[in-house]
Scaffold this motif. Sequence first.
Motif, short mmCIF file in Angstrom:
data_model
loop_
_atom_site.label_atom_id
_atom_site.label_comp_id
_atom_site.label_asym_id
_atom_site.label_seq_id
_atom_site.Cartn_x
_atom_site.Cartn_y
_atom_site.Cartn_z
N VAL A 38 41.97 42.18 47.43
CA VAL A 38 43.42 41.80 46.48
C VAL A 38 44.06 41.40 47.18
CG1 VAL A 38 45.76 43.13 45.99
CG2 VAL A 38 43.66 44.05 45.00
N ALA A 39 44.02 41.34 49.04
CA ALA A 39 45.04 40.29 49.99
C ALA A 39 44.39 39.28 49.76
CB ALA A 39 44.31 40.90 51.42
N GLU A 40 42.83 39.20 49.40
CA GLU A 40 42.74 37.20 49.65
C GLU A 40 42.46 36.84 48.50
OE1 GLU A 40 38.22 38.49 50.81
OE2 GLU A 40 39.58 39.60 52.72
N SER A 41 43.14 37.36 47.23
CA SER A 41 42.80 36.38 46.36
C SER A 41 43.99 36.13 46.05
CB SER A 41 42.72 37.51 44.56
OG SER A 41 40.98 38.17 45.23
N ASP A 42 43.73 35.24 44.75
CA ASP A 42 45.57 34.74 44.55
C ASP A 42 45.74 35.48 43.10
OD1 ASP A 42 45.42 32.49 46.09
OD2 ASP A 42 43.51 31.05 45.42
N ILE A 43 44.37 35.76 42.19
CA ILE A 43 45.11 36.70 41.10
C ILE A 43 44.11 37.58 41.25
CG2 ILE A 43 43.45 34.89 39.49
CD1 ILE A 43 46.41 35.77 37.52
N ILE A 44 44.11 38.77 40.58
CA ILE A 44 43.20 39.59 40.46
C ILE A 44 43.06 40.36 38.65
CG2 ILE A 44 43.14 42.45 40.45
CD1 ILE A 44 42.58 41.44 43.33
N VAL A 45 41.61 40.28 38.32
CA VAL A 45 41.07 41.00 36.78
C VAL A 45 41.18 42.38 36.91
CG1 VAL A 45 40.39 40.42 34.62
CG2 VAL A 45 41.17 38.45 36.36
N ASP A 46 42.26 43.00 36.64
CA ASP A 46 41.96 44.39 36.71
C ASP A 46 40.90 44.81 35.59
OD1 ASP A 46 42.14 47.08 36.49
OD2 ASP A 46 43.15 47.21 38.26
N ALA A 47 39.81 45.08 35.59
CA ALA A 47 38.40 45.59 34.63
C ALA A 47 37.70 46.70 35.35
CB ALA A 47 37.65 43.98 34.48
N THR A 48 39.04 47.35 35.56
CA THR A 48 38.94 48.57 35.29
C THR A 48 38.67 50.59 34.63
OG1 THR A 48 40.66 49.63 36.28
CG2 THR A 48 39.25 49.14 37.89
N PRO A 49 38.38 51.00 33.94
CA PRO A 49 38.52 51.98 33.36
C PRO A 49 39.75 52.52 32.68
CG PRO A 49 36.67 53.29 34.47
CD PRO A 49 37.02 51.89 35.22
N ILE B 274 43.01 53.53 34.89
CA ILE B 274 42.67 52.97 36.39
C ILE B 274 43.92 52.44 36.68
CG2 ILE B 274 41.39 52.95 38.52
CD1 ILE B 274 41.38 55.70 37.16
N GLY B 275 44.15 51.19 35.85
CA GLY B 275 44.53 49.56 36.11
C GLY B 275 46.68 50.05 36.69
N ALA B 276 46.23 50.81 35.19
CA ALA B 276 48.20 51.34 35.88
C ALA B 276 48.25 51.54 37.00
CB ALA B 276 49.18 51.95 34.78
N GLU B 277 47.38 52.52 37.32
CA GLU B 277 47.40 53.01 38.82
C GLU B 277 46.74 52.18 39.86
OE1 GLU B 277 44.80 56.44 39.71
OE2 GLU B 277 44.85 57.28 37.65
N ASN B 278 46.13 50.91 40.07
CA ASN B 278 45.97 50.12 40.27
C ASN B 278 47.33 49.25 41.26
OD1 ASN B 278 43.99 50.86 41.21
ND2 ASN B 278 42.37 49.23 39.72
N ARG B 279 48.46 49.39 40.01
CA ARG B 279 49.44 48.34 40.34
C ARG B 279 50.20 48.37 41.71
NH1 ARG B 279 53.87 45.28 35.38
NH2 ARG B 279 55.09 45.10 38.03
N PRO B 280 50.87 49.57 41.77
CA PRO B 280 50.79 49.41 42.90
C PRO B 280 49.95 48.70 44.37
CG PRO B 280 50.74 51.43 42.12
CD PRO B 280 50.29 50.69 40.98
N LEU B 281 48.97 48.91 44.02
CA LEU B 281 48.32 48.34 44.86
C LEU B 281 48.71 46.54 45.14
CD1 LEU B 281 45.89 47.49 47.22
CD2 LEU B 281 44.20 47.72 45.42
N TYR B 282 48.46 45.82 43.86
CA TYR B 282 48.69 44.51 43.56
C TYR B 282 49.63 44.20 44.01
CZ TYR B 282 45.16 46.06 40.50
OH TYR B 282 43.62 46.22 40.26
N GLU B 283 51.04 44.93 43.90
CA GLU B 283 52.47 44.50 44.25
C GLU B 283 52.77 44.16 45.62
OE1 GLU B 283 54.72 48.11 42.11
OE2 GLU B 283 54.91 46.29 40.13
N ARG B 284 51.99 45.73 46.36
CA ARG B 284 52.18 45.89 48.38
C ARG B 284 51.44 43.83 47.88
NH1 ARG B 284 49.43 50.38 48.23
NH2 ARG B 284 47.75 49.24 49.05
N HIS B 285 50.71 43.53 47.93
CA HIS B 285 50.25 42.42 48.52
C HIS B 285 50.20 41.03 47.23
CE1 HIS B 285 46.78 44.33 50.91
NE2 HIS B 285 46.55 45.08 49.97
N GLY B 286 51.93 41.37 46.51
CA GLY B 286 52.37 39.98 45.77
C GLY B 286 51.25 39.10 45.12
N THR B 287 50.34 40.46 44.90
CA THR B 287 49.05 39.57 44.11
C THR B 287 49.15 39.61 42.68
OG1 THR B 287 47.49 39.67 45.75
CG2 THR B 287 46.90 39.61 43.44
N PRO B 288 49.24 37.99 41.78
CA PRO B 288 49.76 38.86 40.46
C PRO B 288 48.83 39.59 39.52
CG PRO B 288 49.89 36.45 40.91
CD PRO B 288 50.06 36.81 42.29
#
Lengths: 361, 361
Positions: B76-87, B90-104
């Motif tokens: 997440v830290a290294e990418s310009d953007i994340i495609v979340d393709a988790t079950p 789980i995507g909703a649970e992951n959103r805070p992680l993306y927000e923390r890194h400021g990654t769209p």
Amino acid sequence: MIRVGINGYGTIGKRVADAIREQPDMEVHGVGKRSPDYVAVGADEEGYPVYAVDEDRADGFREIGIDLAGSVDDLVAESDIIVDATPSGIGAENRPLYERHGTPALFQGGEDATVAEVSFNARANYDEAEDAEYARVVSCNTTGLSRFLAPLHENYGVEKARVTLVRRGGDPDQTGRGPINDTVPDPVSIPSHHGPDVQTVFPELDIDTIGLKVPTTMMHVHSVNVTLEERPDDVGEVTDLYRAEDRILTIPDYAGIDGAGTLKDLAQDAGRPRGDIWENCLWEESLTLQGKDLYCMQAIHQEADVVPENVDAIRALEGELSGPESRALTNETLGIDLGYLHDRTDLTAVRRTPDESPADD
Amino acid sequence: MIRVGINGYGTIGKRVADAIREQPDMEVHGVGKRSPDYVAVGADEEGYPVYAVDEDRADGFREIGIDLAGSVDDLVAESDIIVDATPSGIGAENRPLYERHGTPALFQGGEDATVAEVSFNARANYDEAEDAEYARVVSCNTTGLSRFLAPLHENYGVEKARVTLVRRGGDPDQTGRGPINDTVPDPVSIPSHHGPDVQTVFPELDIDTIGLKVPTTMMHVHSVNVTLEERPDDVGEVTDLYRAEDRILTIPDYAGIDGAGTLKDLAQDAGRPRGDIWENCLWEESLTLQGKDLYCMQAIHQEADVVPENVDAIRALEGELSGPESRALTNETLGIDLGYLHDRTDLTAVRRTPDESPADD
């Protein structure tokens, strides 16, 4: 360059055509097709000259923009060899046509063994087809059993083989076939034709088979028991034997491949054309030794495993290469190698030690 | 070059990764994977750097020869953007992680619409995602319905849409899902979530949906009724409208394509990776007009139709191209064109003249 005519462009015919296209020593001269449908359009898009099986339907081909190259009679006259991939029983009706033109031909396993002088499997009896003008590539199930039995036959001797074939009801595009919700003894008489069919390849081998049909379309699955004449040291020895076979994919335990669906998924991930699995798929974890009795389960992709066998059979009849040479060339050109499932890790450890196998005297 | 991280390398994730690899303006920075299985091996074979979803399983990856590139946090830290393709969920649970890194990030349609500020379909509302940091690519069924409804909405107005979704039970590798022999109202409450989900794309559109599950794995099939505000001249006009759509494959009558099995066979013949069908598959013969009521049936490949939508959504969020530009580029690079089924023949004749449609008004 061997000019190959494919008579019948269905499930097997179109795959054989694509496989021949990849070979350096043969080419697709044309394909015989009955119906002007999406499959005919596919042949035309691939650039295969299309010959009409039924000349009364020539207008139908014209209407969808296919310029027919001629009739099947023309195809047979112009080709060095014919691969007959017509529906079961039609091949035998076609043989006089091939004889009239003096064109050698391969038939498929849906025909009776009497359709040709040799029943062929590249691993088991390539040399027997070398002087033949006609050969029958045995069916998907018989191909799978021949590949499986050959190494046991050569290394330990087969006292008796007993196989239950849990057969897919139809191919994915055969929506009209059953069963839709049943497990059907098929045939209910024992043995099924598969055992005698294996004996067209291994005449001396003692084998009984039982067949059933289930409502799936992806693969056949064989439940296998072989009583060996000589006992292997342990099951790991048998596993190693199969890992060394070129057209048997031994499925390692770690992979999480639990059925035909995941096998197809693997093949698709590997970029296989049409998701085809040309190899027998043998679950390593299922390999079990009880005294001289070997047990296991293997899956057979009914649309694909005979495809490399047809390519090899063409070379056998034309007398161009030895069996091992032809198999190696076919394997390389098609990409029959999922060995990376094993190569990437040290899996030489035997899965189960004798101590963990209590009934293993 | 947009560096895209794929978090979750399953059915959707691996297809999105392969699609991104074909694009000139983006690259796969790495993929997040939970289990060290054959799918992980496939990612490694493709050359995608693998990041561990669960660092406790790092040893399992090492044992099969995969050198982990890091953790998902690193991805997440290294990418310009994340495609979340988790079950789903789980995507909703992951959103805070993306927000923390400021990654769209993009989420998939299994998440609630609240997971992101925009629910996205490239045909219907590309522009709405242009200022967003998070977007949800709507589900396979909602994607299929959005594509189908957009041209009707624009040309005739939709008074009311009513759709019965006959849903596949699971994907081909999901052998553990049902039903195995039933037709199950799912959900039994009406409307199903699909109607409201379409309204996340078309807020004003009046639509009711009913869902059932059947024991197939290949495709969903929609039975569609749309009451139009303005009546088309004839059904041929509607047919032409759909023939002009880039992600709707209209199935001509001659082709002999009678279900999902033959559709998959067509896709495999065309050399599509994994036999994927990125387009809605609309049977032309089923298009029927009764007064202002339009009826038809379409099939949706649940594993594939959202893949080009994810590619377009990346460009929408990054603000690089307009919607039509992005769609055209995605279509060309992936090869979303089975137009040869039509181009090869003059099919401009309307299938059914008004006279042959006795109940038509």
